[in-house]
Design an enzyme around this catalytic site. Structure first.
Site, PDB file in Angstrom:
ATOM      1  CG  MET A  37      -2.148  -1.160   1.022  1.00  0.00           C
ATOM      2  SD  MET A  37      -3.079  -1.213   2.450  1.00  0.00           S
ATOM      3  CE  MET A  37      -3.865   0.447   2.605  1.00  0.00           C
ATOM      4  CB  SER A  43       9.134   4.578  -3.568  1.00  0.00           C
ATOM      5  OG  SER A  43       7.883   4.403  -4.296  1.00  0.00           O
ATOM      6  CB  SER A 110       0.683  -4.675  -8.235  1.00  0.00           C
ATOM      7  OG  SER A 110       1.720  -4.741  -7.174  1.00  0.00           O
TER       8      SER A 110
END
Length: 212
Positions: A37, A43, A110
Site C-alpha cells: 500500500m 519506493s 499493484s
C-alpha cells in the site's frame, strides 16, 4: 470471416537468448517486484536496492507507478480496469528488460492478486521475486506526507487503495517485510539475503558476486 490484425502479428526472430545477454553482463535475469500500500515503503526500498546493486556493478532499471503514469500510462485513470491495464503494461515492459539481461526493480501498489499472478506468469522460473512491503494501516496513513489518505477520506480521491478500493496481499511472496518493525537498512539486508538464497539457481559464484 474477417481476419484480425492480431492474427498477423509475428514476433521478430532472434538467435540471442535472454540468458546470453545476461551472461555478457555477468548477472542474472530477474525482476524484483515490490508490492504494498501507499506509505508502506516500497519506493524507499526499491531505490535503496538499486543503489546497492549499482554499487556492485549490476545493470539495473527502476520502474515505478508514478514514472509510468507520466508517460506510458498517461491515458489511464484509477478505475479497476485501468489499474489492471497499468500493471499489465508494466509487467510487459519489465519482461522486455529482463529479456535484455537487465535486473529490473519494479515498485507498484499493484493491489490485485490476479494482476500480480499474471505478471509472474510472463517470467521463467526464478525470474520473478515478489516482495510484499507491509505495515499496519495506521502506520502507512501516518507516513502519508502527500496527504493522499486524507484526501481519499474526504472523497477527493475516489477508488483509493485502502480506503474505498481493496488491497489484496500476496499469499506466498518470496519475501514479506513489515516496515513498522524494521528499519529501511534492516529491510534491505533481508532483501539481499533472500536474493542470495534465490541466486543459487544462477550458479553459486555468480550469486555471491551479485548479492553476497
Amino acid at each position: 470471416m474477417e481476419t484480425s490484425y492480431n492474427d498477423l502479428v509475428v514476433p521478430a526472430a532472434t538467435e540471442i537468448a535472454g540468458d546470453s545477454r545476461a551472461s555478457i553482463k555477468q548477472q542474472r535475469q530477474l525482476v524484483v517486484w515490490f508490492t504494498g500500500m501507499s506509505g508502506a515503503g516500497k519506493s524507499t526500498l526499491a531505490g535503496m536496492l538499486e543503489n546497492e546493486l549499482q554499487a556492485r556493478g549490476v545493470r539495473t532499471f527502476l520502474l515505478d507507478g508514478d514514472q509510468l503514469r507520466l508517460g506510458l500510462n498517461n491515458d489511464l485513470d484509477f478505475s479497476d480496469a485501468s489499474r489492471h491495464e497499468s500493471i499489465r503494461r508494466a509487467a510487459e515492459v519489465a519482461r522486455l528488460m529482463v529479456d535484455a539481461g537487465i535486473t529490473v526493480i519494479a515498485s507498484f501498489i499493484s493491489p490485485f492478486r490476479a494482476d500480480r499472478d499474471a505478471a509472474r506468469a510472463l517470467f521463467g522460473r526464478g525470474q520473478f521475486f515478489e516482495v510484499h512491503v507491509d505495515a499496519p494501516f495506521g502506520v502507512v496513513e501516518a507516513r502519508d506526507v502527500k496527504g493522499l489518505y486524507k484526501k481519499a477520506r474526504e472523497g477527493l480521491l475516489p477508488k483509493f487503495t485502502g480506503i474505498d478500493s481493496p488491497y489484496e496481499p500476496p499469499i506466498d511472496p518470496e519475501l514479506r517485510l513489515n516496515t513498522a518493525e524494521l528499519t529501511p537498512q534492516e529491510a534491505l539486508q533481508r532483501i539481499l539475503l533472500a536474493m542470495d538464497a534465490l541466486g543459487v539457481d544462477a550458479g553459486e559464484a555468480l550469486a555471491q558476486r551479485l548479492y553476497a
